[in-house]
Design a protein around this motif. Structure first.
Motif, PDB file in Angstrom:
ATOM      1  N   ARG A  93       0.813  -1.215   0.000  1.00 29.15           N
ATOM      2  CA  ARG A  93       0.000   0.000   0.000  1.00 29.15           C
ATOM      3  C   ARG A  93       0.850   1.272   0.000  1.00 29.15           C
ATOM      4  NH1 ARG A  93      -4.622  -2.096   4.321  1.00 29.15           N
ATOM      5  NH2 ARG A  93      -5.715  -3.458   2.833  1.00 29.15           N
ATOM      6  N   ASP A 115       3.063   4.080  -4.965  1.00 31.36           N
ATOM      7  CA  ASP A 115       2.142   5.001  -5.624  1.00 31.36           C
ATOM      8  C   ASP A 115       1.226   4.273  -6.602  1.00 31.36           C
ATOM      9  OD1 ASP A 115       3.155   7.937  -4.912  1.00 31.36           O
ATOM     10  OD2 ASP A 115       4.887   6.634  -5.113  1.00 31.36           O
ATOM     11  N   LYS A 116       1.766   3.255  -7.257  1.00 32.90           N
ATOM     12  CA  LYS A 116       0.977   2.413  -8.155  1.00 32.90           C
ATOM     13  C   LYS A 116       1.521   0.993  -8.118  1.00 32.90           C
ATOM     14  CE  LYS A 116      -2.343   4.477 -10.612  1.00 32.90           C
ATOM     15  NZ  LYS A 116      -3.723   3.923 -10.768  1.00 32.90           N
ATOM     16  N   ILE A 121      -6.054  -4.778  -1.804  1.00 32.34           N
ATOM     17  CA  ILE A 121      -5.568  -3.528  -2.367  1.00 32.34           C
ATOM     18  C   ILE A 121      -6.691  -2.858  -3.140  1.00 32.34           C
ATOM     19  CG2 ILE A 121      -3.855  -2.475  -3.890  1.00 32.34           C
ATOM     20  CD1 ILE A 121      -2.629  -3.790  -1.438  1.00 32.34           C
ATOM     21  N   ASP A 122      -6.800  -1.544  -3.031  1.00 27.13           N
ATOM     22  CA  ASP A 122      -7.801  -0.776  -3.770  1.00 27.13           C
ATOM     23  C   ASP A 122      -7.575  -0.975  -5.271  1.00 27.13           C
ATOM     24  OD1 ASP A 122      -9.398   1.102  -5.003  1.00 27.13           O
ATOM     25  OD2 ASP A 122      -8.814   2.759  -3.686  1.00 27.13           O
ATOM     26  N   SER A 137      -8.309   0.701  -7.772  1.00 30.58           N
ATOM     27  CA  SER A 137      -7.925   1.915  -8.485  1.00 30.58           C
ATOM     28  C   SER A 137      -6.415   2.173  -8.414  1.00 30.58           C
ATOM     29  CB  SER A 137      -8.681   3.121  -7.925  1.00 30.58           C
ATOM     30  OG  SER A 137      -8.285   3.380  -6.588  1.00 30.58           O
ATOM     31  N   LYS A 138      -5.753   1.498  -7.496  1.00 27.05           N
ATOM     32  CA  LYS A 138      -4.303   1.669  -7.338  1.00 27.05           C
ATOM     33  C   LYS A 138      -3.521   0.712  -8.231  1.00 27.05           C
ATOM     34  CE  LYS A 138      -1.008   2.578  -3.655  1.00 27.05           C
ATOM     35  NZ  LYS A 138      -0.824   2.745  -2.203  1.00 27.05           N
ATOM     36  N   ILE A 139      -4.232  -0.196  -8.906  1.00 27.00           N
ATOM     37  CA  ILE A 139      -3.587  -1.248  -9.688  1.00 27.00           C
ATOM     38  C   ILE A 139      -3.771  -0.990 -11.180  1.00 27.00           C
ATOM     39  CG2 ILE A 139      -3.442  -3.734 -10.102  1.00 27.00           C
ATOM     40  CD1 ILE A 139      -4.869  -4.094  -7.352  1.00 27.00           C
ATOM     41  N   GLU A 140      -2.676  -1.064 -11.914  1.00 29.00           N
ATOM     42  CA  GLU A 140      -2.709  -0.906 -13.367  1.00 29.00           C
ATOM     43  C   GLU A 140      -2.432  -2.268 -14.005  1.00 29.00           C
ATOM     44  OE1 GLU A 140      -3.119   2.152 -16.443  1.00 29.00           O
ATOM     45  OE2 GLU A 140      -3.191   2.325 -14.259  1.00 29.00           O
ATOM     46  N   VAL A 144       2.046   9.179 -13.251  1.00 25.52           N
ATOM     47  CA  VAL A 144       2.396   9.129 -11.820  1.00 25.52           C
ATOM     48  C   VAL A 144       3.291  10.305 -11.444  1.00 25.52           C
ATOM     49  CG1 VAL A 144       3.666   7.811 -10.078  1.00 25.52           C
ATOM     50  CG2 VAL A 144       2.103   6.637 -11.634  1.00 25.52           C
ATOM     51  N   ASN A 189       1.224  13.470 -11.244  1.00 29.11           N
ATOM     52  CA  ASN A 189       0.369  13.507 -10.045  1.00 29.11           C
ATOM     53  C   ASN A 189       1.151  13.869  -8.786  1.00 29.11           C
ATOM     54  OD1 ASN A 189      -1.864  12.837 -11.541  1.00 29.11           O
ATOM     55  ND2 ASN A 189      -1.786  10.650 -11.048  1.00 29.11           N
TER      56      ASN A 189
END
Length: 351
Positions: free
Chosen positions: A122, A125-126, A144-145, A147-150, A346, A349
């Motif tokens: 966690r 950043d990604k 893990i959320d 939205s944090k995973i690509e 990233v 951001n």
């Protein structure tokens, strides 16, 4: 010398590489074929710490190097732990990305270690998942959320596998043979046992080549001896001519206990060979409906699929063509472009 290492090496050496400046940091600077290949081709900096991977002095070296870069992309344990520890104690604003290559870790069967991994993952950043199977694991096992995973599929340089000459079969087997090959290190994530055992169910002219090294190599050699298959199964160790070996072989096998992606399967498909793989998350997604899938640990099912390919030339040709076309989905250029876009997003951001 596994799939992740090969992927990183080919990415750094690729003509499609879009970044202006890159470096690679190796905690262990041991000499390998991949490192030698990288040293002769890669135009960026190669940093070697050469410390025991548990040595906290790694953090000192990280501090000297990381401050020179705008983003850090981390692969594999324990690099992920050291990266996060450094980030936390240095209050670094540099973005850190981590690629998860697996759908399973033995650590996650221990509640304390699983909780630790949740915390460490966690902090990035990604997170990059190399398949939907890996992403599902991160979401469902480590919570893990999403939205944090690509999701970014691995890719290969197809030119290295499509138009390359084969090796002479007589260099390995004197009599006419139907040759199976598996490219994988001998470790717990792979399932060489099922493949080796299936050879007892196949006719004598079916031969097997195993490429790779690892902690379980000797155990598998003893198993081959015990089954009386030494004249039909060759252990080649680590090789730097994998594309030529794939071209020479008739069928590419990927027998695994756990598989995040299955880079060797894509390479086999790109070489125009039919691929047979274990029906598990990760590799199932990669092979799709092009190759053939066998039930996990089922020697008879694997042998049945091999025999069908051997006995039916038209079927063999159809599966080979489907696999070759499927391999086009996993192009190195597309992977690098997706990575580059993620890097830029990233970094932006963080500003």
């Amino acid at each position: 010398m596994g799939g992740a290492e090969r992927l990183i090496t080919s990415s750094l050496m690729s003509q499609y590489n879009l970044s202006s400046r890159k470096g690679i940091l190796l905690i262990d600077g041991s000499s390998t074929d991949l490192k030698r290949e990288l040293s002769s081709t890669f135009e960026g900096k190669i940093y070697e710490i050469n410390l025991n991977r548990k040595n906290p002095l790694i953090l000192y070296h990280l501090h000297k190097i990381i401050k020179e870069y705008d983003l850090v992309h981390v692969h594999l344990f324990p690099s992920n732990y050291w990266a996060v520890i450094y980030k936390l104690i240095s209050f670094s604003n540099t973005p850190f990305i981590y690629t998860e290559h697996a759908t399973f870790s033995r650590k996650w069967s221990n509640s304390a270690l699983k909780l630790m991994d949740k915390f460490f993952y966690r902090q990035f950043d990604k997170l990059i998942a190399i398949s939907a199977g890996v992403k599902n694991t991160l979401v469902n096992t480590l919570h893990i959320d999403p939205s944090k995973i690509e999701l970014i599929y691995n890719g290969i340089d197809h030119s290295k596998f499509e138009n390359i000459p084969s090796i002479d079969r007589k260099d390995f087997f004197s009599s006419p043979s139907f040759i199976l090959i598996m490219i994988a290190n001998f470790k717990i994530e792979k399932d060489h046992n099922t493949l080796i055992g299936s050879m007892k169910l196949l006719p004598p002219d079916v031969k097997l080549i195993l490429v790779g090294n690892g902690a379980l190599l000797m155990k598998n050699k003893l198993y081959v001896d015990r089954l009386g298959l030494s004249n039909r199964i060759l252990f080649l160790g680590t090789r730097d001519d994998v594309p030529k070996l794939l071209k020479m072989s008739d069928v590419v096998i990927q027998s695994s206990n756990n598989e995040g992606f299955g880079l060797a399967a894509v390479e086999g498909m790109a070489a125009g060979k039919p691929v047979i793989a274990t029906d598990i998350p990760g590799i199932r997604e990669v092979v799709g409906t092009a190759g053939l899938l066998f039930e996990k640990h089922n020697q008879a099912h694997l042998a049945e699929l091999v025999l069908k390919l051997k006995k039916e030339p038209d079927y063999y040709k159809m599966i080979s063509e489907k696999c070759f076309n499927r391999s086009k989905k996993f192009a190195l250029a597309a992977m690098l472009e997706n990575l580059e876009n993620l890097y830029l997003k990233v970094i932006q951001n963080k500003k």
